[in-house]
Design a protein around this motif. Sequence first.
Motif, PDB file in Angstrom:
ATOM      1  N   LYS A  89       0.817  -1.214   0.000  1.00 45.53           N
ATOM      2  CA  LYS A  89       0.000   0.000   0.000  1.00 45.53           C
ATOM      3  C   LYS A  89       0.852   1.266   0.000  1.00 45.53           C
ATOM      4  O   LYS A  89       0.542   2.233  -0.680  1.00 45.53           O
ATOM      5  CB  LYS A  89      -0.890   0.027   1.258  1.00 45.53           C
ATOM      6  N   PHE A  90       1.901   1.261   0.796  1.00 46.32           N
ATOM      7  CA  PHE A  90       2.654   2.491   1.014  1.00 46.32           C
ATOM      8  C   PHE A  90       4.017   2.508   0.326  1.00 46.32           C
ATOM      9  O   PHE A  90       4.844   3.364   0.603  1.00 46.32           O
ATOM     10  CB  PHE A  90       2.798   2.751   2.512  1.00 46.32           C
ATOM     11  N   ALA A  91       4.230   1.591  -0.600  1.00 45.37           N
ATOM     12  CA  ALA A  91       5.498   1.568  -1.337  1.00 45.37           C
ATOM     13  C   ALA A  91       5.663   2.824  -2.190  1.00 45.37           C
ATOM     14  O   ALA A  91       6.776   3.282  -2.425  1.00 45.37           O
ATOM     15  CB  ALA A  91       5.573   0.320  -2.209  1.00 45.37           C
ATOM     16  N   LEU A  92       4.557   3.373  -2.636  1.00 44.30           N
ATOM     17  CA  LEU A  92       4.604   4.551  -3.505  1.00 44.30           C
ATOM     18  C   LEU A  92       4.613   5.862  -2.734  1.00 44.30           C
ATOM     19  O   LEU A  92       4.561   6.934  -3.346  1.00 44.30           O
ATOM     20  CB  LEU A  92       3.386   4.535  -4.445  1.00 44.30           C
ATOM     21  N   GLU A  93       4.688   5.799  -1.420  1.00 46.26           N
ATOM     22  CA  GLU A  93       4.569   7.012  -0.604  1.00 46.26           C
ATOM     23  C   GLU A  93       5.595   8.076  -0.979  1.00 46.26           C
ATOM     24  O   GLU A  93       5.237   9.227  -1.247  1.00 46.26           O
ATOM     25  CB  GLU A  93       4.695   6.656   0.876  1.00 46.26           C
ATOM     26  N   LYS A  94       6.861   7.728  -1.028  1.00 42.86           N
ATOM     27  CA  LYS A  94       7.910   8.715  -1.340  1.00 42.86           C
ATOM     28  C   LYS A  94       7.748   9.233  -2.771  1.00 42.86           C
ATOM     29  O   LYS A  94       7.833  10.441  -3.011  1.00 42.86           O
ATOM     30  CB  LYS A  94       9.286   8.078  -1.159  1.00 42.86           C
ATOM     31  N   PHE A  95       7.470   8.337  -3.705  1.00 40.82           N
ATOM     32  CA  PHE A  95       7.294   8.725  -5.099  1.00 40.82           C
ATOM     33  C   PHE A  95       6.098   9.668  -5.251  1.00 40.82           C
ATOM     34  O   PHE A  95       6.182  10.705  -5.908  1.00 40.82           O
ATOM     35  CB  PHE A  95       7.104   7.473  -5.961  1.00 40.82           C
ATOM     36  N   ALA A  96       4.974   9.318  -4.611  1.00 40.53           N
ATOM     37  CA  ALA A  96       3.770  10.157  -4.694  1.00 40.53           C
ATOM     38  C   ALA A  96       4.019  11.519  -4.059  1.00 40.53           C
ATOM     39  O   ALA A  96       3.580  12.547  -4.576  1.00 40.53           O
ATOM     40  CB  ALA A  96       2.601   9.457  -4.017  1.00 40.53           C
ATOM     41  N   LYS A  97       4.735  11.531  -2.961  1.00 37.88           N
ATOM     42  CA  LYS A  97       5.038  12.799  -2.283  1.00 37.88           C
ATOM     43  C   LYS A  97       5.877  13.701  -3.183  1.00 37.88           C
ATOM     44  O   LYS A  97       5.657  14.913  -3.237  1.00 37.88           O
ATOM     45  CB  LYS A  97       5.773  12.506  -0.970  1.00 37.88           C
ATOM     46  N   VAL A 169     -11.457  26.797   8.678  1.00 38.11           N
ATOM     47  CA  VAL A 169     -10.396  27.014   7.701  1.00 38.11           C
ATOM     48  C   VAL A 169     -10.866  28.122   6.767  1.00 38.11           C
ATOM     49  O   VAL A 169     -11.950  28.052   6.194  1.00 38.11           O
ATOM     50  CB  VAL A 169     -10.098  25.726   6.909  1.00 38.11           C
ATOM     51  N   GLY A 170     -10.034  29.149   6.661  1.00 34.23           N
ATOM     52  CA  GLY A 170     -10.352  30.247   5.755  1.00 34.23           C
ATOM     53  C   GLY A 170      -9.692  30.013   4.415  1.00 34.23           C
ATOM     54  O   GLY A 170     -10.255  29.424   3.508  1.00 34.23           O
ATOM     55  N   GLN A 171      -8.482  30.473   4.293  1.00 35.66           N
ATOM     56  CA  GLN A 171      -7.752  30.371   3.031  1.00 35.66           C
ATOM     57  C   GLN A 171      -6.873  29.120   3.027  1.00 35.66           C
ATOM     58  O   GLN A 171      -6.183  28.831   4.002  1.00 35.66           O
ATOM     59  CB  GLN A 171      -6.894  31.625   2.842  1.00 35.66           C
ATOM     60  N   VAL A 172      -6.919  28.386   1.906  1.00 38.22           N
ATOM     61  CA  VAL A 172      -6.065  27.206   1.730  1.00 38.22           C
ATOM     62  C   VAL A 172      -4.878  27.648   0.881  1.00 38.22           C
ATOM     63  O   VAL A 172      -5.031  28.000  -0.279  1.00 38.22           O
ATOM     64  CB  VAL A 172      -6.830  26.047   1.047  1.00 38.22           C
ATOM     65  N   LEU A 173      -3.691  27.636   1.486  1.00 37.37           N
ATOM     66  CA  LEU A 173      -2.491  28.043   0.767  1.00 37.37           C
ATOM     67  C   LEU A 173      -1.926  26.898  -0.073  1.00 37.37           C
ATOM     68  O   LEU A 173      -1.361  27.132  -1.141  1.00 37.37           O
ATOM     69  CB  LEU A 173      -1.429  28.534   1.753  1.00 37.37           C
ATOM     70  N   GLN A 174      -2.061  25.697   0.436  1.00 38.17           N
ATOM     71  CA  GLN A 174      -1.569  24.518  -0.300  1.00 38.17           C
ATOM     72  C   GLN A 174      -2.437  23.320   0.099  1.00 38.17           C
ATOM     73  O   GLN A 174      -2.646  23.069   1.283  1.00 38.17           O
ATOM     74  CB  GLN A 174      -0.095  24.262   0.070  1.00 38.17           C
ATOM     75  N   LYS A 175      -2.947  22.605  -0.879  1.00 44.02           N
ATOM     76  CA  LYS A 175      -3.796  21.445  -0.613  1.00 44.02           C
ATOM     77  C   LYS A 175      -2.979  20.339   0.045  1.00 44.02           C
ATOM     78  O   LYS A 175      -1.777  20.211  -0.194  1.00 44.02           O
ATOM     79  CB  LYS A 175      -4.404  20.906  -1.914  1.00 44.02           C
ATOM     80  N   GLY A 176      -3.666  19.538   0.831  1.00 46.08           N
ATOM     81  CA  GLY A 176      -3.034  18.382   1.447  1.00 46.08           C
ATOM     82  C   GLY A 176      -3.400  17.123   0.679  1.00 46.08           C
ATOM     83  O   GLY A 176      -4.289  17.130  -0.172  1.00 46.08           O
ATOM     84  N   TYR A 177      -2.712  16.037   0.979  1.00 44.86           N
ATOM     85  CA  TYR A 177      -2.960  14.765   0.290  1.00 44.86           C
ATOM     86  C   TYR A 177      -2.823  13.615   1.280  1.00 44.86           C
ATOM     87  O   TYR A 177      -2.025  13.666   2.225  1.00 44.86           O
ATOM     88  CB  TYR A 177      -1.978  14.568  -0.863  1.00 44.86           C
ATOM     89  N   THR A 178      -3.602  12.571   1.031  1.00 41.99           N
ATOM     90  CA  THR A 178      -3.489  11.336   1.811  1.00 41.99           C
ATOM     91  C   THR A 178      -3.209  10.180   0.856  1.00 41.99           C
ATOM     92  O   THR A 178      -3.591  10.226  -0.313  1.00 41.99           O
ATOM     93  CB  THR A 178      -4.787  11.022   2.591  1.00 41.99           C
ATOM     94  N   LEU A 179      -2.542   9.161   1.368  1.00 38.25           N
ATOM     95  CA  LEU A 179      -2.290   7.928   0.616  1.00 38.25           C
ATOM     96  C   LEU A 179      -2.920   6.796   1.406  1.00 38.25           C
ATOM     97  O   LEU A 179      -2.483   6.488   2.520  1.00 38.25           O
ATOM     98  CB  LEU A 179      -0.782   7.689   0.450  1.00 38.25           C
ATOM     99  N   HIS A 180      -3.978   6.210   0.852  1.00 42.96           N
ATOM    100  CA  HIS A 180      -4.732   5.149   1.541  1.00 42.96           C
ATOM    101  C   HIS A 180      -5.100   5.596   2.951  1.00 42.96           C
ATOM    102  O   HIS A 180      -4.905   4.874   3.929  1.00 42.96           O
ATOM    103  CB  HIS A 180      -3.957   3.834   1.583  1.00 42.96           C
ATOM    104  N   GLU A 181      -5.599   6.808   3.042  1.00 39.43           N
ATOM    105  CA  GLU A 181      -6.082   7.428   4.275  1.00 39.43           C
ATOM    106  C   GLU A 181      -4.979   7.705   5.286  1.00 39.43           C
ATOM    107  O   GLU A 181      -5.264   8.011   6.445  1.00 39.43           O
ATOM    108  CB  GLU A 181      -7.218   6.597   4.874  1.00 39.43           C
ATOM    109  N   ARG A 182      -3.743   7.604   4.908  1.00 44.20           N
ATOM    110  CA  ARG A 182      -2.620   8.022   5.746  1.00 44.20           C
ATOM    111  C   ARG A 182      -2.157   9.371   5.202  1.00 44.20           C
ATOM    112  O   ARG A 182      -2.025   9.543   3.994  1.00 44.20           O
ATOM    113  CB  ARG A 182      -1.474   7.022   5.663  1.00 44.20           C
TER     114      ARG A 182
END
Length: 193
Positions: A89-97, A169-182
């Motif tokens: 599941k998390f093998a792609l974590e560094k690549f996706a980041k 939350v008012g202004q979003v400066l940078q969107k966040g991301y999750t990988l398989h809910e992590r």
Amino acid sequence: MNSADNNQNTQPQNQTDAVSTELKDAMEQFEPSNEQKTIPSDINLSTYEQRIAELEGQVKEAKEAHARANAEAYNARNRMEQETEKTKKFALEKFAKDLLDTVDNLERAIENSQSDNDPVLEGVKLTHKSLIAVLEKYGVKVVNPQGETFNADLHEAVGIDPEASANQVGQVLQKGYTLHERLLRPAMVRVGS
């Protein structure tokens, strides 16, 4: 001769009677009876009973050890399967980041474009859309908390937004991301006070 004949006839009769008596005595001696007779011996039964109890205890311990070993093997197999699944599941974590910077750059290019009819802008939008689709295919999801309640697990507050209500939350400066809910990267936001 008569008396000699008579003696010869008497001897076999006496012999037959003697054999018959001996046979009768032997049969009476070895004939089984209805009453049980115990043979006296020097055997101590409590020693054997104690040994049987020890052996039963050892069998019980061996069965318990066998059951524990089976349970440990089952648990180890389950842990290995879970670890393997987690690794997949998390093998792609560094690549996706690392790809998230590219997504950010494409979004900035779209936001700062001068003309909506520019063919280059259209190509950038399509590239952005296909990159987001590929990321979602592999479990990466966007965290865009605009207008939501601040959540410290998913958001990183970097300032105060005077126009937003308290703890929103008012202004979003940078969107966040999750990988398989992590959490892969927290959303950088300004929060109302």
